[in-house]
Enzyme design. Sequence first.
Site, PDB file in Angstrom:
ATOM      1  N   GLY A  15     118.255  65.178  40.250  1.00 58.93           N
ATOM      2  CA  GLY A  15     118.301  64.879  38.829  1.00 58.93           C
ATOM      3  C   GLY A  15     117.656  65.983  38.027  1.00 58.93           C
ATOM      4  N   GLY A  18     114.699  65.307  32.064  1.00 56.07           N
ATOM      5  CA  GLY A  18     113.315  65.613  31.709  1.00 56.07           C
ATOM      6  C   GLY A  18     112.340  65.405  32.857  1.00 56.07           C
ATOM      7  N   ALA A  19     112.437  64.270  33.550  1.00 56.56           N
ATOM      8  CA  ALA A  19     111.475  63.971  34.615  1.00 56.56           C
ATOM      9  C   ALA A  19     111.644  64.936  35.778  1.00 56.56           C
ATOM     10  CB  ALA A  19     111.653  62.527  35.088  1.00 56.56           C
ATOM     11  N   GLY A  20     112.891  65.130  36.199  1.00 56.77           N
ATOM     12  CA  GLY A  20     113.155  66.008  37.331  1.00 56.77           C
ATOM     13  C   GLY A  20     112.709  67.429  37.047  1.00 56.77           C
ATOM     14  N   PHE A 121     106.847  54.660  14.611  1.00 62.15           N
ATOM     15  CA  PHE A 121     107.911  54.073  15.426  1.00 62.15           C
ATOM     16  C   PHE A 121     107.577  52.606  15.643  1.00 62.15           C
ATOM     17  CE2 PHE A 121     111.148  56.118  18.395  1.00 62.15           C
ATOM     18  CZ  PHE A 121     111.575  57.041  17.475  1.00 62.15           C
ATOM     19  N   GLN A 243     116.856  47.205  28.092  1.00 63.31           N
ATOM     20  CA  GLN A 243     116.624  47.257  26.658  1.00 63.31           C
ATOM     21  C   GLN A 243     117.936  47.437  25.895  1.00 63.31           C
ATOM     22  OE1 GLN A 243     114.408  50.692  24.561  1.00 63.31           O
ATOM     23  NE2 GLN A 243     113.126  48.892  24.335  1.00 63.31           N
ATOM     24  N   HIS A 245     119.124  48.580  22.427  1.00 64.53           N
ATOM     25  CA  HIS A 245     118.602  49.280  21.254  1.00 64.53           C
ATOM     26  C   HIS A 245     119.220  48.661  20.009  1.00 64.53           C
ATOM     27  CE1 HIS A 245     117.472  52.407  18.463  1.00 64.53           C
ATOM     28  NE2 HIS A 245     116.755  52.989  19.403  1.00 64.53           N
ATOM     29  N   LEU A 255     123.855  56.284  19.789  1.00 68.26           N
ATOM     30  CA  LEU A 255     122.510  55.910  19.336  1.00 68.26           C
ATOM     31  C   LEU A 255     122.176  56.444  17.950  1.00 68.26           C
ATOM     32  CD1 LEU A 255     119.573  54.880  20.030  1.00 68.26           C
ATOM     33  CD2 LEU A 255     119.142  57.173  20.877  1.00 68.26           C
ATOM     34  N   THR A 257     118.585  56.808  15.983  1.00 67.96           N
ATOM     35  CA  THR A 257     117.169  56.691  16.361  1.00 67.96           C
ATOM     36  C   THR A 257     116.402  55.657  15.552  1.00 67.96           C
ATOM     37  OG1 THR A 257     115.064  57.859  16.501  1.00 67.96           O
ATOM     38  CG2 THR A 257     116.564  58.616  14.812  1.00 67.96           C
ATOM     39  N   GLU A 258     115.413  55.068  16.239  1.00 61.26           N
ATOM     40  CA  GLU A 258     114.455  54.184  15.595  1.00 61.26           C
ATOM     41  C   GLU A 258     113.682  54.945  14.516  1.00 61.26           C
ATOM     42  OE1 GLU A 258     112.556  51.588  18.404  1.00 61.26           O
ATOM     43  OE2 GLU A 258     110.603  52.017  17.547  1.00 61.26           O
ATOM     44  N   ARG A 289     111.588  46.622  20.004  1.00 58.33           N
ATOM     45  CA  ARG A 289     113.046  46.712  20.014  1.00 58.33           C
ATOM     46  C   ARG A 289     113.707  45.409  20.430  1.00 58.33           C
ATOM     47  NH1 ARG A 289     114.021  52.770  22.533  1.00 58.33           N
ATOM     48  NH2 ARG A 289     113.434  53.860  20.607  1.00 58.33           N
ATOM     49  N   HIS A 356     120.614  50.298  26.231  1.00 62.96           N
ATOM     50  CA  HIS A 356     120.002  51.591  25.988  1.00 62.96           C
ATOM     51  C   HIS A 356     119.145  52.092  27.136  1.00 62.96           C
ATOM     52  CE1 HIS A 356     118.341  54.862  23.679  1.00 62.96           C
ATOM     53  NE2 HIS A 356     117.123  54.391  23.732  1.00 62.96           N
ATOM     54  N   GLU A 390     113.334  57.429  34.192  1.00 61.78           N
ATOM     55  CA  GLU A 390     113.946  56.113  34.008  1.00 61.78           C
ATOM     56  C   GLU A 390     114.296  55.457  35.342  1.00 61.78           C
ATOM     57  OE1 GLU A 390     117.002  56.046  31.009  1.00 61.78           O
ATOM     58  OE2 GLU A 390     117.565  53.976  31.432  1.00 61.78           O
ATOM     59  N   ARG A 401     110.430  48.495  26.592  1.00 56.97           N
ATOM     60  CA  ARG A 401     109.848  49.810  26.338  1.00 56.97           C
ATOM     61  C   ARG A 401     109.696  50.049  24.843  1.00 56.97           C
ATOM     62  NH1 ARG A 401     111.928  54.630  24.924  1.00 56.97           N
ATOM     63  NH2 ARG A 401     114.112  54.206  25.384  1.00 56.97           N
ATOM     64  N   SER A 406     109.646  56.754  26.388  1.00 57.06           N
ATOM     65  CA  SER A 406     110.433  57.219  27.545  1.00 57.06           C
ATOM     66  C   SER A 406     110.213  58.711  27.764  1.00 57.06           C
ATOM     67  CB  SER A 406     111.912  56.920  27.368  1.00 57.06           C
ATOM     68  OG  SER A 406     112.397  57.525  26.202  1.00 57.06           O
ATOM     69  N   LEU A 407     110.209  59.498  26.678  1.00 61.80           N
ATOM     70  CA  LEU A 407     109.997  60.937  26.853  1.00 61.80           C
ATOM     71  C   LEU A 407     108.602  61.206  27.400  1.00 61.80           C
ATOM     72  CD1 LEU A 407     111.730  62.586  23.747  1.00 61.80           C
ATOM     73  CD2 LEU A 407     112.605  62.304  26.053  1.00 61.80           C
TER      74      LEU A 407
END
Lengths: 590, 236, 115
Positions: A15, A18-20, A121, A243, A245, A255, A257-258, A289, A356, A390, A401, A406-407
């Site tokens: 993956g 971002g996380a990977g 937020f 979730q 959204h 999407l 954004t919130e 949310r 979402h 995720e 969440r 998440s970021l």
Amino acid sequence: MSTMRSLTFDAIIIGGGGAGMRAALELAKSGKKTAVLSKVFPTRSHTVSAQGGITCAIASADPNDDWRWHMYDTVKGGDYITDQDAAEYMCSEGPKAVFELEHMGLPFSRFENGRIYQRPFGGQSKNFGEGGQAARTCAAADRTGHALLHTLYQNNLKNNTTFLNEWFAVDLVKNADGDVVGCIAMCIETGEVVHVKSKATVLATGGAGRIYASTTNALINTGDGIGMALRAGFPMQDMEMWQFHPTGIYGAGVLVTEGCRGEGGYLVNKDGERFMERYAPNAKDLAGRDVVARSMVMEILEGRGCGENGDHVYLKLDHLGEEVLNKRLPGISELSKIFAHADPTKAPIPVVPTCHYMMGGIPTNVHGQAIMQDADGNDQIVGGLFACGEAACVSVHGANRLGGNSLLDLVVFGRAAGMFIESALNEGIEYLDASESDIESAMKRINRWNESSGGESVADLKVELQSIMQNAFGVFRQEDNMQEGVKKLAELRGRIAEAHLVDKSGAFNTARIEALELDNLMEVAEATAIAALERKESRGAHSRYDYPDRDDVNWLKHSMYFPLEKKVGKRDVNFKPKTLDTFEPKIRTY
Amino acid sequence: MSMLQVSIYRYNPETDSAPYMQEYRVDTQGRDLMVLNILEMLKAEDTTLAYRRSCREGVCGSDGMNMNGKNGLACITSLSDVVKNNKLVLRPLPGLPVVRDLAVDMGLFYKQYERIQPYLQNDEPAPAIERLQSPEERDKLDGLYECILCACCSTSCPSFWWNPDKFVGPAGLLQSYRFLADSRDTATQARLTDLQDPFSVFRCRGIMNCVAVCPKGLNPTRAIGKIRDMLLANAT
Amino acid sequence: MVTNITNLGRSGLSDWLIQRVSAVILALYTLFIVGYLLFNPGLDYYTWSGLFAQAWMRIFSLLAFISLAAHAWVGLWTVTTDYMKSTGARVGTQLVIILAIFVFLVWGILVLWGA
């Protein structure tokens, strides 16, 4: 299969989101032989679509901000099945991780004093819910995910990370001891299948929103890591927690954004009423949310929806003025014009709650180590297997969440997994090699597709799966409906096992990829469905007509779905943060 | 008449000795769909059709292709934007080797991106918090950092077609300027030195094809002009 | 940086600058000549050679010739590197071009001062 080529790494990260990439960066800097294996070029990963920002108490908007307040919000937002040690780790380590991103070059928006811009937020408060709305979400306009993902890719280039771009991980390889010692992967461009050997395998494969017919998720979000882990027999945690959204663009699912509501936008029904004032008198449009999504559905069900069919509501932004929209929400204005044919400076955007985010996933500790349970229900580390982002359930999001978390989850736990693997590699990791038959069993699935000679089409089966999930496991759920859904899914699983891959060619065969993805969607859908049926209460995103109340006596627990038995068990939530007192469960109001 | 005629470039290196155009007919039921929707409908029927896609909302940059002669993203290009006389012709991005059907080998494109060292370089020790940057300094990055690396611009640029190995191309140069313009980057001198040869920047002839096709509305030509100004100021 | 040895200024920036400056000189020269022709409708050989007998005109013309040579070299070099992918053919063509430019330049000087 002895002719199959093998690649060997210290760590393989599956993956390139971002996380990977955050995990990879940590390992690349350490000089370990690491590769990121991604089915798309890394900057095409779904992190790119994150808009509003990364929530973190960096004390920019409010110099007195405190990570403990952020942690309180996170625990409350997750309806108290957030693991408090994990939330503590994320919120306290967060500022370091965010400043690192800034040092890497992430183009955050700025305040006049030169510090990172933060916006309000949903679910954010000061002073443990007593001090009113906080502004804690660090933003790069409304393209924070894009900026973050590109920054991470750029810094991986800088540190010479090895990328296996457009490679698809098919299944995990387990040795005789049950440790994960690599995976089977396919180069999409050529169709070559290889055995990737690795001492640490990190699943950073993101979400699986494509199990629903209507989702904000990219087409690639098919839960590949979850599917692989489930097929390998590992349990999943809190899979019923999806979730929805509040603001997906009606019809397109894209999407919004919130951050729109953070900047002062609000939702209205067909009478032009700001209905969130009724459902959440304090936080209004910036409630959690799950709360906002449910309120929207209530409005629609009670006949106050907008449009010809009364099946959506409006997000009103025009009062913010052109300048704010251009400066703070330029991407939204663009998306709204393209997908809703609405210019937000003049007209409201039609929106509807849309799938979402998957709060559940592979249970892990704060180091990203995957967890299973022994026969007595005690936690047990899975050798060689890690997860972050995720795909993992660490669990900082609990049952719901918060926006912008998440970021933060990606970078904090991607980094943590990278650091842990580095030190584990330094100490030395030895696992049994996989035998021929171990590899054979990981090859079973791809061989099945390659040998298929008849049966239904992948596209049709996928549509069916998505509609089952959409109808039975949406914002509101109830027993009979879900039972019917579970039954249908079981039957669908049989048909997918017989489905047909028509195109058997090697080079860039996206039909084969979609077939393999369908298996993964099936795994995720079934885990979701069975866990949802089992959790007989309403908590966070899991909302049942037949059990409308939270049941802390029986369900202040994580659900654990065991794929081999298709049974659901429970796992204790962590209530023991290291540096502060437990946040005791309270009634959750906004 | 709602049957749309779609003509798609097909090439499978394993079975085709040469590329060919395949004709399809799609019933749009009069809806103004996105080009990607059309491809998804066709893919459900003809699974051999290959193309890239991911976010389907114009931010990941996967589905850059040539639609009725103009490069763009299939997911945010509606039929009403491109279809003329009820006909839609889809080809891979021009100038790059075709892997299969509408998927091209982006290797050269990425290589040029990597060449400009697309990451912040700052030789001063990092502070304990973020590096400060005024809103005005940050504003200079607008119109630059938003690039999604879809390659629509570079593959519409004749200079990139002729010298993809030497001319950085509009996408790479836009990113190069993104770092030159960043108040936090201290490698300006080295970056400029790397760009002063006759190919990297100066193959740009200013024809602005890149600007005309950029799906994000960015302006690489302007960025290239700014780089040239910086080179000039630096050397004279 | 892309290395190369056959372009005029050894750097893209100087080539670019040479191309622009020479273009301005050529434009001025062209405007002057066109203007001169327009203001001298019954132009004869003596007036014309009288113009070129003056030192400033010779210098201006020489400047224009050199500009033309440089401009042509930068432009044609670019064209050959764009379109000619075979090294042999490209270098051969470049030699022919540089030879021609050299001949025309020397010839021009001969015309200016040899008359």
